[in-house]
Design an enzyme around this catalytic site. Structure first.
Site, PDB file in Angstrom:
ATOM      1  N   LEU A 101      20.616 112.914  26.637  1.00 35.77           N
ATOM      2  CA  LEU A 101      19.183 112.627  26.621  1.00 35.77           C
ATOM      3  C   LEU A 101      18.806 112.524  25.149  1.00 35.77           C
ATOM      4  CD1 LEU A 101      17.854 115.167  29.310  1.00 35.77           C
ATOM      5  CD2 LEU A 101      18.206 112.705  29.575  1.00 35.77           C
ATOM      6  N   ASP A 102      17.840 111.660  24.840  1.00 32.31           N
ATOM      7  CA  ASP A 102      17.405 111.526  23.452  1.00 32.31           C
ATOM      8  C   ASP A 102      16.846 112.859  22.945  1.00 32.31           C
ATOM      9  OD1 ASP A 102      17.999 108.850  23.691  1.00 32.31           O
ATOM     10  OD2 ASP A 102      15.930 108.291  24.170  1.00 32.31           O
ATOM     11  N   LYS A 103      16.769 112.984  21.636  1.00 29.86           N
ATOM     12  CA  LYS A 103      16.261 114.234  21.048  1.00 29.86           C
ATOM     13  C   LYS A 103      14.859 114.566  21.575  1.00 29.86           C
ATOM     14  CE  LYS A 103      15.307 116.344  16.600  1.00 29.86           C
ATOM     15  NZ  LYS A 103      15.070 116.085  15.181  1.00 29.86           N
TER      16      LYS A 103
END
Ligand code: URA
Length: 235
Positions: A101-103
């Site tokens: 998952l993106d930051k």
């Protein structure tokens, strides 16, 4: 290679001093030989305690509610990783996130050291459903739903598989169901429709659902039912 007592304690089953006692009592073998010095450097694969292989016992499955601000990696020089949210015994068990998952994305992330399961879950041929809640700028509509159904073409020309966009009562929110996991995919799909994402949370991963009571940053082990569902979801 790591110290034998550290590896044993890293499983969470024994404290460091209990691990030392086990070793000194001659109950631990490495590569078939009894090892009596806790500081002996060994690799994790060939360890047996009371004749039972440690690697057969150490598969761990954790459901994390990833908060924004941490990266989906096992190590990073600058950023806090999802593993840093776990207490020490679990941090040292070779866990890794299944997918990324993106930051700034929150939500359900599976952490495991079961490489075989992860490989199967991430295989593009398996089509594991992933469901995201997206809060966007603008109002998603039926035109977006239709475009998602047909397969969105991203700004760089990449063609996405057909996906589902579900409208909600909140005009700025929608659910997106994907069967693939391209880089920044939900954000890029919605951006290509002129609806930039302001907030993103993964609600489901295959049969796993983000538990309502699990706050961002919290985690728990998968239940037996969840594990069974996950293994059964594999064709
Ligand atoms: N799609 C995105 O754009 N970001 C994520 O983190 C996951 C899916």
């Amino acid at each position: 290679m790591e110290r034998l007592d550290k590896i044993l304690a890293g499983t969470g089953r024994w404290s460091r001093s209990e691990a030392k006692e086990l070793i000194r009592a001659g109950r631990v073998r490495w590569a078939g030989e009894v090892v009596r010095r806790p500081e002996t450097k060994v690799n994790r694969e060939d360890i047996e305690v009371d004749g039972i292989s440690l690697s057969a016992e150490k598969l761990v499955y954790i459901l994390l509610h990833k908060p924004a601000g941490v990266v989906s990696a096992t190590e990073d020089r600058r950023e806090a990783t999802v593993l840093s949210l776990l207490p020490p015994p679990w941090r040292d068990m070779d866990l890794f996130p299944v997918g990324r998952l993106d930051k700034d994305t929150e939500g359900l992330l599976l952490l495991t050291n079961d490489g075989e399961l992860a490989h199967r879950l991430l295989s593009p041929r398996r089509h594991v459903d992933k469901v995201y809640l997206a809060r966007v700028e603008g109002v998603p509509d039926q035109g977006d739903q239709e475009a998602f159904r047909r397969g969105v073409v991203l700004k760089d020309g990449t063609v996405c598989l057909p996906a589902e966009l579900t409208l909600t009562e909140d005009p700025s929110e929608c659910y997106v169901t994907l069967q693939e996991g391209k880089y920044h995919q939900v954000k890029r799909m919605l951006a290509s429709r002129g609806k930039p994402v302001r907030y993103l949370r993964r609600e489901r991963f295959g049969p796993l659902v983000l538990p309502p009571g699990l706050a961002p940053g919290e985690w728990r082990f998968l239940t037996e039912e969840e594990k069974t569902a996950l293994f059964r979801s594999q064709p």
